[in-house]
Design an enzyme around this catalytic site. Structure first.
Site, short mmCIF file in Angstrom:
data_model
loop_
_atom_site.label_atom_id
_atom_site.label_comp_id
_atom_site.label_asym_id
_atom_site.label_seq_id
_atom_site.Cartn_x
_atom_site.Cartn_y
_atom_site.Cartn_z
N GLU A 8 -7.08 -7.80 -0.44
CA GLU A 8 -7.28 -7.88 0.98
C GLU A 8 -8.63 -7.14 1.14
O GLU A 8 -9.26 -6.17 0.46
CB GLU A 8 -6.42 -6.70 1.58
CG GLU A 8 -5.03 -7.18 2.12
CD GLU A 8 -4.20 -6.18 2.69
OE1 GLU A 8 -4.83 -5.44 3.26
OE2 GLU A 8 -3.00 -6.29 2.38
N GLU B 164 0.84 -1.22 -0.06
CA GLU B 164 -0.11 0.05 -0.01
C GLU B 164 0.81 1.46 -0.05
O GLU B 164 0.93 1.99 0.93
CB GLU B 164 -0.95 -0.06 1.15
CG GLU B 164 -1.93 -0.92 1.13
CD GLU B 164 -3.04 -1.23 2.33
OE1 GLU B 164 -2.67 -0.42 3.35
OE2 GLU B 164 -3.93 -1.76 2.18
C1 GAL Z 1 -4.36 -2.91 5.23
C2 GAL Z 1 -2.96 -3.49 5.38
C3 GAL Z 1 -2.82 -4.86 5.97
C4 GAL Z 1 -3.49 -4.68 7.30
C5 GAL Z 1 -4.94 -4.21 7.00
C6 GAL Z 1 -5.89 -4.34 8.31
O1 GAL Z 1 -4.37 -1.70 4.79
O2 GAL Z 1 -2.30 -3.50 4.09
O3 GAL Z 1 -1.36 -5.00 6.32
O4 GAL Z 1 -2.99 -3.60 8.16
O5 GAL Z 1 -5.09 -2.96 6.16
O6 GAL Z 1 -7.17 -3.87 7.71
#
Ligand code: GAL
Length: 673
Positions: free
Chosen positions: A312, A153
């Site tokens: 994710e 990110e």
């Molecule tokens: C994302 C990040 C992950 C984790 C997640 C939690 O932004 O890439 O590593 O922190 O958020 O929601």
């Protein structure tokens, strides 16, 4: 040529971030057994592992990662392997404290979290290239490797650093972009407030100043910071391409989160082999599934319409918002499959096993603290089976009905200080326009203002404050050739340097809109104006009004009160074969729907009266067929009309006529023929 889909994956991706270094190694066996039970096909590993992989400078410990990749491979699980460059180890910062980023106020961040990186720092760049090289040499041909995941990110939590290395780097960037310091003076308008520079060496990052700084300088710094992060991504990507030929390289985006507003994803989309995105529900009282749809549509558009991958999202609550509600039963699957409907080639989560320690121990996971006797786990297993049954959709593309123009540079410019009203929020306009289109059951592609818009019967431009001359010409050509355009207020005002276009506003758009704006007249907090329109109708606007002077456009709605009473509020301009609408005030969802109704009629788009609100219908189509996704976000069972017979992929049932979609459920029909 690198591939553009995860290597070796035959179905859709299903899995999550796997951070096994948090657990004793004997638990890995159980992890992998449960992954198989859940139908996991791919995991993301190694994203935060630099300190373990290189415990001391030049000393490497790859043994555990060797064993992990072999174990995953033996169990048929593909790996999205991270380069761990988002968290350099503590020893690195001891040796190179100047690699820690500095805020505009001159505060240097400390080690102890993640993402504390000055992207201009030469030592960081060298160390990142080194660990990437080592990983690529060791695992570039590993049979488990499906995808490279560079960094994490970009743009959060730090989007720009203001240190001396960045100052020097910024000067070089300016010299390349402008050639001479006089060109910078001209572009930035430094004649104003005596800011003229006699040499590049006098220019600094836009650090904290007593009052508002030069807006064009601030805008260029956003561009510079974004380009600098991208340079570092490209450096890692090129190492991976060289040492691990053919394997696709990605970095996870956050396209639609307003927290990540510092990355020009149009530019980044061209650099990755596969676009991947992270999406989390923002629980601010609005309909979260609409923001999800917007994120997915924007991600697909950044990918040029090609399939992309949701890398994710969360199985249930997150832990970084003020209040983090759990997802309702069925909501996780609905979220996952809504992303798939809009082009994702799978559904991945953060993270596989819920942490016991560290900052994210209250963040949900696929395998919760409570283990397998939990609702979340049962839903994960069920979702794994659903994702598996959707493998035929792989490679198909989502069909869009209309386009929305979106540009990160314009967003940056609009958020600079000292604008006519701080209540005008370009992101709010984009969200509201999107919501209005969503409620009309239209699938939206996003487009850069200079992109080819001819495939779309209707194009909306919610807040394009910064519009180049080329963008203005593009929108005019689109209308002249038969398109229908809807533009909201405070668009087409400045050029790429935040300089107001010559002549009356909106300089870049006055021809296509057939009007000029004599004055902006923002409203006070809470103030509203009434608009009257055709057939005695009434609408309301807030935040913004304008003194619009029609120069070819016809008034459709007129201000009925306020300073602009009697003046046109919403106009329609016939130009060439097409039509351009202009909305000079902030309309809420209802008002916008009325205006969009008129524009849709001009565009020949018939309203869909056969679908309930919050029942989403999206199609993916390609060589393997056409798939209709119906996502029911409501608490009532719904019926969705089908124009062909087909087979529902999640239940295996044959369908015809009307498709029953139970409350909260998703159905995916492969249409015959
Ligand atoms: C994302 C990040 C992950 C984790 C997640 C939690 O932004 O890439 O590593 O922190 O958020 O929601």
């Amino acid at each position: 040529m690198p591939e553009t889909t995860p290597r070796g994956l035959t179905g859709l991706a299903f899995g999550g971030d796997y951070n096994p270094e948090q657990w004793p190694e004997h638990m890995w066996q159980e992890d992998v057994r449960l992954m198989r039970e859940a139908g996991v096909t791919m995991v993301s590993a190694g994203i935060f592992s630099w300190a373990l992989l290189e415990p001391a400078p030049g000393t490497y410990d790859f043994g555990w990662l060797d064993r992990l990749l072999d174990l995953l491979h033996d169990n048929g699980i593909r790996v999205d392997l991270g380069t761990p460059t988002v968290v350099p180890p503590a020893w690195f910062y001891r040796a190179h404290p100047e690699a820690l980023p500095v805020t505009a106020d001159g505060v240097r961040y400390e080690f102890g979290s993640r993402g504390a990186i000055c992207h201009s720092n030469a030592d960081y760049r060298a160390a990142a290239a080194n660990i990437t090289t080592r990983l690529a040499e060791r695992y570039g041909a590993h049979p488990a490797l499906a995808l490279w995941h560079v960094h994490n990110e970009y743009g959060v939590p730090v989007s720009a650093c203001y240190c001396d290395s960045c100052a020097a780097h910024f000067r070089r960037w300016l010299a390349t972009a402008y050639g001479t310091v006089d060109a910078v003076n001209e572009a930035w308008g430094t004649a104003f407030w005596g800011q003229r520079y006699a040499g590049f060496d006098q220019i600094n990052p836009p650090r904290t100043t007593p009052t508002v700084g030069n807006p064009a300088q601030a805008l260029d710094y956003k561009r510079f910071a974004d380009a600098t992060m991208r340079e570092n991504f490209i450096a890692e990507r090129d190492i991976l391409h060289r040492l691990s030929p053919g394997v696709p390289v990605t970095t996870n985006f956050m396209t639609a989160l307003s927290q990540c507003d510092s990355v020009d994803y149009w530019a980044w989309g061209r650099e990755v082999d596969l676009v991947t995105n992270d999406h989390y529900l923002i629980t601010d009282g609005r309909r979260t599934h609409v923001n999800l749809a917007m994120a997915a549509d924007l991600t697909r558009s950044v990918a040029g319409g090609a399939p992309w991958l949701l890398l994710e999202h969360s199985t249930s609550g997150v832990n970084w918002q003020p209040r983090n509600p759990a997802k309702a039963p069925g909501q996780m699957a609905r979220n996952s499959l809504a992303h798939v409907a809009r082009g994702s080639e799978g559904a991945m989560f953060f993270q596989w096993r819920q942490s016991r320690r560290g900052a994210e121990k209250f963040h949900s996971a696929m395998l919760p603290h409570g283990g397998t006797d939990t609702r979340v786990w049962r839903e994960v297993v069920e979702l794994g089976a659903s994702v598996d049954s959707l493998r035929p959709v792989r490679g198909t593309r989502t069909e869009a009905d209309v386009a929305m123009v979106w540009d990160w540079h314009s967003w940056w410019a609009q958020n600079l200080q000292w604008r006519p009203s701080e209540d005008h929020d370009p992101r709010e306009r984009a969200d509201t326009f999107y919501e209005a289109l969503y409620d009309r059951h239209l699938t939206v592609d996003f487009a850069h203002p200079e992109a080819d818009l001819s495939p779309y019967p209707l194009v909306v431009v919610p807040a394009l404050y910064l519009a180049t001359e080329a963008a203005g010409n593009n929108l005019r050509d689109y209308v002249e050739h038969g398109g229908t355009l809807v533009v909201s207020y405070f668009s087409g005002i400045v050029d790429e340097h935040d300089a107001v276009h010559e002549g009356p506003c909106p300089g870049a758009l006055r021809d296509v809109l057939g009007l000029t704006v004599e004055e902006f007249s923002p409203l006070l907090a809470g103030e509203r104006v009434r608009l009257t329109g055709p057939d005695g109708g009434e609408l309301h606007g807030d935040v913004w009004t304008e003194f619009v002077v029609p120069r070819g456009a016809d008034p459709v709605w007129t201000y009925a009160d306020g300073l602009t009473a009697g003046r046109p509020a919403v106009t329609r301009h016939r130009l060439g074969e097409g039509t351009a609408w202009y909305v000079s005030t902030r309309l809420g969802a209802d008002g916008l729907d009325t205006v969009l109704g008129g524009a849709a009629e001009d565009a020949g788009i018939a309203p869909r009266t056969d679908l309930p609100r919050d029942v989403e219908v999206v199609r993916r189509t390609g060589a393997s067929g056409t798939y209709l996704f119906a996502v029911n976000h409501t608490a009532s069972d719904a019926k969705v009309p089908l124009d062909a017979h087909g087979t529902e992929l999640l239940t295996g049932e044959r369908t015809a006529g009307r498709l029953a979609v139970p409350a909260g459920a998703v159905r995916v029909v492969r249409l015959d023929g």
